[in-house]
Design a protein around this motif. Sequence first.
Motif, PDB file in Angstrom:
ATOM      1  N   VAL A  70      -4.105 -11.893  -1.572  1.00 41.20           N
ATOM      2  CA  VAL A  70      -3.092 -10.861  -1.307  1.00 41.20           C
ATOM      3  C   VAL A  70      -3.266  -9.684  -2.268  1.00 41.20           C
ATOM      4  O   VAL A  70      -3.169  -8.513  -1.870  1.00 41.20           O
ATOM      5  CB  VAL A  70      -1.678 -11.459  -1.430  1.00 41.20           C
ATOM      6  CG1 VAL A  70      -0.624 -10.361  -1.457  1.00 41.20           C
ATOM      7  CG2 VAL A  70      -1.406 -12.404  -0.271  1.00 41.20           C
ATOM      8  N   PHE A  71      -3.548  -9.969  -3.542  1.00 39.01           N
ATOM      9  CA  PHE A  71      -3.755  -8.898  -4.519  1.00 39.01           C
ATOM     10  C   PHE A  71      -4.971  -8.059  -4.162  1.00 39.01           C
ATOM     11  O   PHE A  71      -4.931  -6.816  -4.194  1.00 39.01           O
ATOM     12  CB  PHE A  71      -3.908  -9.493  -5.916  1.00 39.01           C
ATOM     13  CG  PHE A  71      -4.244  -8.475  -6.973  1.00 39.01           C
ATOM     14  CD1 PHE A  71      -3.268  -7.640  -7.486  1.00 39.01           C
ATOM     15  CD2 PHE A  71      -5.540  -8.342  -7.442  1.00 39.01           C
ATOM     16  CE1 PHE A  71      -3.577  -6.690  -8.452  1.00 39.01           C
ATOM     17  CE2 PHE A  71      -5.862  -7.405  -8.407  1.00 39.01           C
ATOM     18  CZ  PHE A  71      -4.875  -6.580  -8.911  1.00 39.01           C
ATOM     19  N   VAL A  72      -6.078  -8.728  -3.808  1.00 43.15           N
ATOM     20  CA  VAL A  72      -7.293  -7.998  -3.431  1.00 43.15           C
ATOM     21  C   VAL A  72      -7.055  -7.183  -2.167  1.00 43.15           C
ATOM     22  O   VAL A  72      -7.518  -6.041  -2.038  1.00 43.15           O
ATOM     23  CB  VAL A  72      -8.458  -8.982  -3.249  1.00 43.15           C
ATOM     24  CG1 VAL A  72      -9.683  -8.280  -2.689  1.00 43.15           C
ATOM     25  CG2 VAL A  72      -8.807  -9.642  -4.575  1.00 43.15           C
ATOM     26  N   THR A  73      -6.314  -7.758  -1.225  1.00 45.49           N
ATOM     27  CA  THR A  73      -6.018  -7.039   0.009  1.00 45.49           C
ATOM     28  C   THR A  73      -5.180  -5.803  -0.259  1.00 45.49           C
ATOM     29  O   THR A  73      -5.444  -4.717   0.277  1.00 45.49           O
ATOM     30  CB  THR A  73      -5.283  -7.965   0.997  1.00 45.49           C
ATOM     31  OG1 THR A  73      -6.097  -9.100   1.277  1.00 45.49           O
ATOM     32  CG2 THR A  73      -4.978  -7.241   2.294  1.00 45.49           C
ATOM     33  N   SER A  74      -4.151  -5.951  -1.108  1.00 41.54           N
ATOM     34  CA  SER A  74      -3.273  -4.821  -1.404  1.00 41.54           C
ATOM     35  C   SER A  74      -4.015  -3.698  -2.106  1.00 41.54           C
ATOM     36  O   SER A  74      -3.838  -2.524  -1.780  1.00 41.54           O
ATOM     37  CB  SER A  74      -2.098  -5.298  -2.260  1.00 41.54           C
ATOM     38  OG  SER A  74      -1.324  -4.213  -2.708  1.00 41.54           O
ATOM     39  N   ARG A  75      -4.877  -4.076  -3.056  1.00 45.77           N
ATOM     40  CA  ARG A  75      -5.565  -3.057  -3.838  1.00 45.77           C
ATOM     41  C   ARG A  75      -6.823  -2.542  -3.157  1.00 45.77           C
ATOM     42  O   ARG A  75      -7.050  -1.334  -3.067  1.00 45.77           O
ATOM     43  CB  ARG A  75      -5.932  -3.635  -5.200  1.00 45.77           C
ATOM     44  CG  ARG A  75      -6.850  -2.730  -6.007  1.00 45.77           C
ATOM     45  CD  ARG A  75      -7.343  -3.419  -7.258  1.00 45.77           C
ATOM     46  NE  ARG A  75      -8.605  -2.841  -7.698  1.00 45.77           N
ATOM     47  CZ  ARG A  75      -9.307  -3.288  -8.730  1.00 45.77           C
ATOM     48  NH1 ARG A  75      -8.850  -4.294  -9.423  1.00 45.77           N
ATOM     49  NH2 ARG A  75     -10.440  -2.725  -9.053  1.00 45.77           N
ATOM     50  N   GLY A  76      -7.655  -3.461  -2.644  1.00 47.30           N
ATOM     51  CA  GLY A  76      -8.976  -3.066  -2.165  1.00 47.30           C
ATOM     52  C   GLY A  76      -9.045  -2.677  -0.709  1.00 47.30           C
ATOM     53  O   GLY A  76      -9.913  -1.886  -0.319  1.00 47.30           O
ATOM     54  N   LEU A  77      -8.149  -3.209   0.124  1.00 48.01           N
ATOM     55  CA  LEU A  77      -8.250  -2.969   1.566  1.00 48.01           C
ATOM     56  C   LEU A  77      -7.145  -2.079   2.112  1.00 48.01           C
ATOM     57  O   LEU A  77      -7.298  -1.518   3.199  1.00 48.01           O
ATOM     58  CB  LEU A  77      -8.239  -4.312   2.318  1.00 48.01           C
ATOM     59  CG  LEU A  77      -9.385  -5.262   1.973  1.00 48.01           C
ATOM     60  CD1 LEU A  77      -9.257  -6.556   2.758  1.00 48.01           C
ATOM     61  CD2 LEU A  77     -10.738  -4.606   2.250  1.00 48.01           C
ATOM     62  N   ILE A  78      -6.035  -1.959   1.415  1.00 44.14           N
ATOM     63  CA  ILE A  78      -4.934  -1.113   1.881  1.00 44.14           C
ATOM     64  C   ILE A  78      -4.859   0.174   1.062  1.00 44.14           C
ATOM     65  O   ILE A  78      -4.908   1.279   1.614  1.00 44.14           O
ATOM     66  CB  ILE A  78      -3.591  -1.871   1.806  1.00 44.14           C
ATOM     67  CG1 ILE A  78      -3.618  -3.095   2.731  1.00 44.14           C
ATOM     68  CG2 ILE A  78      -2.442  -0.957   2.179  1.00 44.14           C
ATOM     69  CD1 ILE A  78      -2.360  -3.940   2.650  1.00 44.14           C
TER      70      ILE A  78
ATOM     71  N   PHE B  27       3.528   2.469   4.318  1.00 44.51           N
ATOM     72  CA  PHE B  27       3.532   1.833   3.006  1.00 44.51           C
ATOM     73  C   PHE B  27       4.780   0.988   2.800  1.00 44.51           C
ATOM     74  O   PHE B  27       4.731  -0.035   2.107  1.00 44.51           O
ATOM     75  CB  PHE B  27       3.420   2.897   1.916  1.00 44.51           C
ATOM     76  CG  PHE B  27       2.041   3.501   1.801  1.00 44.51           C
ATOM     77  CD1 PHE B  27       0.996   3.024   2.565  1.00 44.51           C
ATOM     78  CD2 PHE B  27       1.791   4.548   0.937  1.00 44.51           C
ATOM     79  CE1 PHE B  27      -0.277   3.571   2.472  1.00 44.51           C
ATOM     80  CE2 PHE B  27       0.527   5.105   0.827  1.00 44.51           C
ATOM     81  CZ  PHE B  27      -0.504   4.614   1.599  1.00 44.51           C
ATOM     82  N   GLU B  28       5.908   1.408   3.377  1.00 45.86           N
ATOM     83  CA  GLU B  28       7.123   0.600   3.275  1.00 45.86           C
ATOM     84  C   GLU B  28       6.929  -0.746   3.971  1.00 45.86           C
ATOM     85  O   GLU B  28       7.356  -1.787   3.459  1.00 45.86           O
ATOM     86  CB  GLU B  28       8.301   1.355   3.887  1.00 45.86           C
ATOM     87  CG  GLU B  28       9.635   0.627   3.784  1.00 45.86           C
ATOM     88  CD  GLU B  28      10.123   0.509   2.354  1.00 45.86           C
ATOM     89  OE1 GLU B  28      10.995  -0.346   2.097  1.00 45.86           O
ATOM     90  OE2 GLU B  28       9.648   1.265   1.481  1.00 45.86           O
ATOM     91  N   GLN B  29       6.285  -0.746   5.125  1.00 45.77           N
ATOM     92  CA  GLN B  29       5.997  -2.000   5.813  1.00 45.77           C
ATOM     93  C   GLN B  29       5.066  -2.877   4.985  1.00 45.77           C
ATOM     94  O   GLN B  29       5.243  -4.101   4.921  1.00 45.77           O
ATOM     95  CB  GLN B  29       5.373  -1.712   7.178  1.00 45.77           C
ATOM     96  CG  GLN B  29       6.333  -1.078   8.173  1.00 45.77           C
ATOM     97  CD  GLN B  29       5.669  -0.770   9.501  1.00 45.77           C
ATOM     98  OE1 GLN B  29       4.461  -0.935   9.665  1.00 45.77           O
ATOM     99  NE2 GLN B  29       6.457  -0.305  10.461  1.00 45.77           N
ATOM    100  N   HIS B  30       4.072  -2.248   4.348  1.00 42.75           N
ATOM    101  CA  HIS B  30       3.162  -3.020   3.502  1.00 42.75           C
ATOM    102  C   HIS B  30       3.899  -3.632   2.317  1.00 42.75           C
ATOM    103  O   HIS B  30       3.663  -4.802   1.962  1.00 42.75           O
ATOM    104  CB  HIS B  30       2.030  -2.127   2.993  1.00 42.75           C
ATOM    105  CG  HIS B  30       1.086  -1.681   4.066  1.00 42.75           C
ATOM    106  ND1 HIS B  30       0.806  -2.449   5.169  1.00 42.75           N
ATOM    107  CD2 HIS B  30       0.355  -0.548   4.206  1.00 42.75           C
ATOM    108  CE1 HIS B  30      -0.059  -1.812   5.939  1.00 42.75           C
ATOM    109  NE2 HIS B  30      -0.345  -0.659   5.374  1.00 42.75           N
TER     110      HIS B  30
END
Length: 318
Positions: A24-32, A183-186
């Motif tokens: 989840v951390f990698v997804t939030s930082r690297g993919l989103i 971004f609010e949804q994310h």
Amino acid sequence: MLDAAALSGNQALAAACVIYLGVVFVTSRGLIAAPRYRALLGRIRDCRARIEILSAIDSDPTTQATCTAVERRLDDLEKHGTVVWRLLPRAGVVAIPLSKLASAWRVLHNAERRLLRLEKDDETGILLRSLSLELAASKHPADVELAATLSGAPGSGPEASALLIASYERLHAREDASIDAEFEQHRIALWLATTGVGVLLALGMALDHQLTMLLGALGGFLSPVIGVLRPQPERPRSWGVLVLAPVGGALAAVGGLLLVRLLADPDLNLLGQVFLDNSWDAPNQPLALTFALLFGFSGSLFSRLAATATRQFAPPAA
């Protein structure tokens, strides 16, 4: 032996949750956030290049002062800690908060409109026609209407400049609103995913359903995977759905087995003895594990079963 098996199941569940939080951390930082941040840096460089051109071709004090002010504002966006978090000024990025990234896009849009006020008549005409062609190809009705207005506008002069700035202001406002909503949804999805992991760990220590949760999480992961592999997917998957799917699948699996046990209870007898023997009281049976996988895979299956259970306790209609 049972205590050892329960301990092993808790350890497996905890390990899966830790790995999931890392993903989840990698997804939030690297993919989103990272692609949007790289696009932001590209636009900042474009603004800096335009500032150099405008400063070179116009020595007017107002133009020079505006370019200096805009350049300082762009410097603030690249300053350590303004948009991204780093351990050191020249170290790698640790995190990119989505709220800071959305604010940075608003600042950049304002800087771009400031530079539009300094453009010469020939450049204003080029930008006006280019924007008109771009909006004419849009599927949004308001964009087509705006394109018609721009195509009939004069190619130079104060009126053309004002129309160009007003058009970009309108488009930037819509883009900012879209970024804020996305971004609010994310942020909601990431918060729910993190909280859901804590709930899973608490349930894993209190109940003997660790394997049920793991299979439910597997089902939640397989659902978007199969959706992507379909030749004609019904709709594009959002990052929020992908992040929440394993956690939601794990929780739906536990809740689904409990609902099966309720509906198969002899007092209700809606599902029969087979479901009674392979549900909440026997979570390690092959049929119960299959139910867990199905509940994690299909959220609509859990919803329909919950609606069925709700109707059993609803008061009769008048």
